[in-house]
Design a protein around this motif. Structure first.
Motif, PDB file in Angstrom:
ATOM      1  N   GLU A 133       0.838  -1.202   0.000  1.00 64.61           N
ATOM      2  CA  GLU A 133       0.000   0.000   0.000  1.00 64.61           C
ATOM      3  C   GLU A 133       0.874   1.254   0.000  1.00 64.61           C
ATOM      4  OE1 GLU A 133      -2.802  -0.007   3.148  1.00 64.61           O
ATOM      5  OE2 GLU A 133      -3.780  -1.869   2.516  1.00 64.61           O
ATOM      6  N   GLN A 134       1.965   1.224   0.777  1.00 63.66           N
ATOM      7  CA  GLN A 134       2.872   2.375   0.811  1.00 63.66           C
ATOM      8  C   GLN A 134       3.536   2.572  -0.554  1.00 63.66           C
ATOM      9  OE1 GLN A 134       4.897   0.990   4.591  1.00 63.66           O
ATOM     10  NE2 GLN A 134       5.054   3.201   4.888  1.00 63.66           N
ATOM     11  N   ALA A 135       4.020   1.476  -1.148  1.00 64.67           N
ATOM     12  CA  ALA A 135       4.708   1.576  -2.441  1.00 64.67           C
ATOM     13  C   ALA A 135       3.776   2.062  -3.539  1.00 64.67           C
ATOM     14  CB  ALA A 135       5.317   0.227  -2.818  1.00 64.67           C
ATOM     15  N   ALA A 136       2.472   1.794  -3.391  1.00 62.60           N
ATOM     16  CA  ALA A 136       1.506   2.221  -4.397  1.00 62.60           C
ATOM     17  C   ALA A 136       1.390   3.737  -4.463  1.00 62.60           C
ATOM     18  CB  ALA A 136       0.137   1.601  -4.105  1.00 62.60           C
ATOM     19  N   ARG A 137       1.887   4.434  -3.426  1.00 60.10           N
ATOM     20  CA  ARG A 137       1.867   5.902  -3.428  1.00 60.10           C
ATOM     21  C   ARG A 137       2.909   6.482  -4.387  1.00 60.10           C
ATOM     22  NH1 ARG A 137       2.468   6.409   3.100  1.00 60.10           N
ATOM     23  NH2 ARG A 137       0.639   5.172   3.700  1.00 60.10           N
ATOM     24  N   LEU A 138       3.871   5.644  -4.789  1.00 60.95           N
ATOM     25  CA  LEU A 138       4.995   6.128  -5.594  1.00 60.95           C
ATOM     26  C   LEU A 138       4.698   6.049  -7.071  1.00 60.95           C
ATOM     27  CD1 LEU A 138       7.875   4.266  -3.684  1.00 60.95           C
ATOM     28  CD2 LEU A 138       6.920   6.539  -3.204  1.00 60.95           C
ATOM     29  N   SER A 139       5.414   6.846  -7.837  1.00 63.05           N
ATOM     30  CA  SER A 139       5.344   6.727  -9.299  1.00 63.05           C
ATOM     31  C   SER A 139       6.085   5.470  -9.730  1.00 63.05           C
ATOM     32  CB  SER A 139       5.972   7.956  -9.951  1.00 63.05           C
ATOM     33  OG  SER A 139       7.385   7.964  -9.729  1.00 63.05           O
ATOM     34  N   SER A 140       5.896   5.064 -10.976  1.00 73.84           N
ATOM     35  CA  SER A 140       6.572   3.861 -11.467  1.00 73.84           C
ATOM     36  C   SER A 140       8.087   4.033 -11.419  1.00 73.84           C
ATOM     37  CB  SER A 140       6.117   3.537 -12.898  1.00 73.84           C
ATOM     38  OG  SER A 140       6.379   4.641 -13.762  1.00 73.84           O
TER      39      SER A 140
ATOM     40  N   ILE B 112      10.798   9.734  -2.369  1.00 77.00           N
ATOM     41  CA  ILE B 112      10.411   8.415  -1.859  1.00 77.00           C
ATOM     42  C   ILE B 112      10.315   8.428  -0.338  1.00 77.00           C
ATOM     43  CG2 ILE B 112      11.257   6.044  -1.555  1.00 77.00           C
ATOM     44  CD1 ILE B 112      12.409   6.308  -4.448  1.00 77.00           C
ATOM     45  N   LEU B 113      11.316   8.978   0.316  1.00 78.93           N
ATOM     46  CA  LEU B 113      11.306   9.026   1.782  1.00 78.93           C
ATOM     47  C   LEU B 113      10.111   9.830   2.286  1.00 78.93           C
ATOM     48  CD1 LEU B 113      15.096   9.590   2.625  1.00 78.93           C
ATOM     49  CD2 LEU B 113      13.846   7.433   2.450  1.00 78.93           C
ATOM     50  N   ARG B 114       9.806  10.930   1.601  1.00 77.26           N
ATOM     51  CA  ARG B 114       8.681  11.766   2.013  1.00 77.26           C
ATOM     52  C   ARG B 114       7.356  11.034   1.810  1.00 77.26           C
ATOM     53  NH1 ARG B 114       9.544  15.344  -1.226  1.00 77.26           N
ATOM     54  NH2 ARG B 114       7.903  14.990  -2.761  1.00 77.26           N
ATOM     55  N   ARG B 115       7.177  10.412   0.655  1.00 77.37           N
ATOM     56  CA  ARG B 115       5.904   9.749   0.367  1.00 77.37           C
ATOM     57  C   ARG B 115       5.692   8.489   1.210  1.00 77.37           C
ATOM     58  NH1 ARG B 115       4.389  10.067  -6.068  1.00 77.37           N
ATOM     59  NH2 ARG B 115       4.695  12.302  -6.325  1.00 77.37           N
ATOM     60  N   LEU B 116       6.775   7.818   1.551  1.00 84.45           N
ATOM     61  CA  LEU B 116       6.656   6.636   2.402  1.00 84.45           C
ATOM     62  C   LEU B 116       6.587   7.005   3.879  1.00 84.45           C
ATOM     63  CD1 LEU B 116       9.206   4.163   0.735  1.00 84.45           C
ATOM     64  CD2 LEU B 116       6.721   4.275   0.419  1.00 84.45           C
ATOM     65  N   ALA B 117       6.840   8.272   4.191  1.00 82.29           N
ATOM     66  CA  ALA B 117       6.837   8.757   5.579  1.00 82.29           C
ATOM     67  C   ALA B 117       7.858   8.006   6.429  1.00 82.29           C
ATOM     68  CB  ALA B 117       5.440   8.645   6.192  1.00 82.29           C
ATOM     69  N   VAL B 118       9.066   7.842   5.882  1.00 79.38           N
ATOM     70  CA  VAL B 118      10.153   7.196   6.619  1.00 79.38           C
ATOM     71  C   VAL B 118      11.312   8.184   6.737  1.00 79.38           C
ATOM     72  CG1 VAL B 118       9.502   4.869   5.931  1.00 79.38           C
ATOM     73  CG2 VAL B 118      11.136   6.150   4.527  1.00 79.38           C
ATOM     74  N   GLY B 119      12.212   7.916   7.695  1.00 76.01           N
ATOM     75  CA  GLY B 119      13.255   8.874   7.993  1.00 76.01           C
ATOM     76  C   GLY B 119      14.585   8.626   7.326  1.00 76.01           C
TER      77      GLY B 119
ATOM     78  N   ARG C 121      17.147   5.708   4.523  1.00 73.30           N
ATOM     79  CA  ARG C 121      17.208   4.713   3.455  1.00 73.30           C
ATOM     80  C   ARG C 121      16.999   3.296   3.982  1.00 73.30           C
ATOM     81  NH1 ARG C 121      20.188   6.891  -1.218  1.00 73.30           N
ATOM     82  NH2 ARG C 121      20.682   4.751  -1.831  1.00 73.30           N
ATOM     83  N   VAL C 122      17.447   3.026   5.206  1.00 70.91           N
ATOM     84  CA  VAL C 122      17.278   1.682   5.750  1.00 70.91           C
ATOM     85  C   VAL C 122      15.797   1.341   5.868  1.00 70.91           C
ATOM     86  CG1 VAL C 122      17.643   0.211   7.762  1.00 70.91           C
ATOM     87  CG2 VAL C 122      19.469   1.693   6.976  1.00 70.91           C
ATOM     88  N   GLN C 123      15.011   2.272   6.407  1.00 70.05           N
ATOM     89  CA  GLN C 123      13.582   2.041   6.549  1.00 70.05           C
ATOM     90  C   GLN C 123      12.907   1.898   5.183  1.00 70.05           C
ATOM     91  OE1 GLN C 123      12.870   5.521   8.885  1.00 70.05           O
ATOM     92  NE2 GLN C 123      13.220   4.488  10.836  1.00 70.05           N
ATOM     93  N   ALA C 124      13.350   2.695   4.216  1.00 71.61           N
ATOM     94  CA  ALA C 124      12.805   2.571   2.860  1.00 71.61           C
ATOM     95  C   ALA C 124      13.184   1.219   2.246  1.00 71.61           C
ATOM     96  CB  ALA C 124      13.322   3.714   1.985  1.00 71.61           C
ATOM     97  N   ALA C 125      14.403   0.760   2.502  1.00 79.88           N
ATOM     98  CA  ALA C 125      14.849  -0.528   1.962  1.00 79.88           C
ATOM     99  C   ALA C 125      14.020  -1.676   2.528  1.00 79.88           C
ATOM    100  CB  ALA C 125      16.327  -0.747   2.272  1.00 79.88           C
ATOM    101  N   ILE C 126      13.653  -1.578   3.807  1.00 80.02           N
ATOM    102  CA  ILE C 126      12.811  -2.612   4.413  1.00 80.02           C
ATOM    103  C   ILE C 126      11.465  -2.671   3.694  1.00 80.02           C
ATOM    104  CG2 ILE C 126      11.535  -3.233   6.502  1.00 80.02           C
ATOM    105  CD1 ILE C 126      13.939  -2.171   8.108  1.00 80.02           C
ATOM    106  N   ILE C 127      10.894  -1.507   3.393  1.00 74.39           N
ATOM    107  CA  ILE C 127       9.629  -1.476   2.658  1.00 74.39           C
ATOM    108  C   ILE C 127       9.804  -2.075   1.271  1.00 74.39           C
ATOM    109  CG2 ILE C 127       7.926   0.063   1.592  1.00 74.39           C
ATOM    110  CD1 ILE C 127       8.271   1.909   4.013  1.00 74.39           C
ATOM    111  N   ALA C 128      10.935  -1.795   0.625  1.00 69.14           N
ATOM    112  CA  ALA C 128      11.199  -2.365  -0.702  1.00 69.14           C
ATOM    113  C   ALA C 128      11.193  -3.886  -0.639  1.00 69.14           C
ATOM    114  CB  ALA C 128      12.535  -1.861  -1.236  1.00 69.14           C
ATOM    115  N   HIS C 129      11.816  -4.456   0.386  1.00 67.68           N
ATOM    116  CA  HIS C 129      11.833  -5.906   0.538  1.00 67.68           C
ATOM    117  C   HIS C 129      10.433  -6.444   0.806  1.00 67.68           C
ATOM    118  CE1 HIS C 129      16.098  -7.127   0.467  1.00 67.68           C
ATOM    119  NE2 HIS C 129      16.339  -5.888   0.859  1.00 67.68           N
TER     120      HIS C 129
END
Length: 219
Positions: free
Chosen positions: A150-157, A193-200, A202-210
């Motif tokens: 759901e979080q990743a769906a907020r991003l552009s392709s 990406i960090l702003r749209r995912l509401a994370v602080g 890259r590590v937190q963003a990487a976890i969402i990517a996984h």
């Protein structure tokens, strides 16, 4: 040159880490601290690229020092460098914004590799820490996957592709080369990406990517 701050209350540990890092001509240890409060002060004074912090230090432990450093300095990335590898330390370190987690008992080459990776904007976990993170994620895998998608769906392709490469451990420069972009454009994508995912970080963003299964698509 990568400028590093060492913070550990044991002089022998600082000396050992300094000796390892000094073997790399691209790394310079610019300051040392014997407690967490001094580490925060030294970061403000010297503005290093990387702060290497022990967990258990007097006055302010490494985990709280991480929060304080990242709250007040946008230049310095933090690596937790510790003897202890329990899940709570790893989770708190990453939640507080650390970009790396290394064990003092690991291969000395991991320390050098970790400093380079974090200075280049990537994240770096020791193999044991990475295993613990993955194991922890698997305990609540299904619900977290759903939330991550759901979080990743907020991003552009394009942002989803960048997130997948970020999650695969690539630095901004590597992502730029892979996608034939200028590095400044990648930095803009990462910030978005960090702003749209509401994370602080890259590590937190990487976890969402996984969790969102974007890594395979990125490969």
């Amino acid at each position: 040159m990568i400028r590093v701050l060492l913070a550990d209350d044991e002089p022998m540990m600082r000396a050992g880490a300094r000796a390892i890092l000094s073997a790399d001509q691209e790394i310079e240890v610019v300051a040392e601290a014997a407690d967490g409060r001094q580490a925060v002060e030294m970061v403000h004074r010297h503005q290093p690229d990387v702060a290497l912090l022990d967990v258990q230090m007097p006055l302010l432990d490494g985990l709280d020092a991480t929060s304080e450093i990242l709250r007040t300095s946008s230049r310095t990335a933090v690596i937790i460098f510790t003897t202890f590898s329990n899940d709570d330390y790893i989770s708190r370190a990453l939640s507080n914004g650390a970009s790396g987690f290394l064990l003092k008992s690991g291969d000395p080459r991991e320390l050098i590799a970790g400093v380079h990776a974090v200075a280049d904007g990537a994240a770096y976990l020791s193999p044991e820490a990475a295993h613990r993170v993955i194991r922890g994620l698997s305990l609540e895998n299904m619900s977290r996957k759903s939330a991550a998608r759901e979080q990743a769906a907020r991003l552009s392709s394009r942002e989803r592709v960048v997130l997948g490469l970020l999650g695969a451990g690539l630095s901004n420069a590597q992502i730029a080369r892979r996608l034939d972009l200028v590095e400044g454009t990648v930095k803009t994508h990462v910030s978005s990406i960090l702003r749209r995912l509401a994370v602080g970080n890259r590590v937190q963003a990487a976890i969402i990517a996984h969790e969102a299964d974007l890594i395979t698509a990125a490969d």
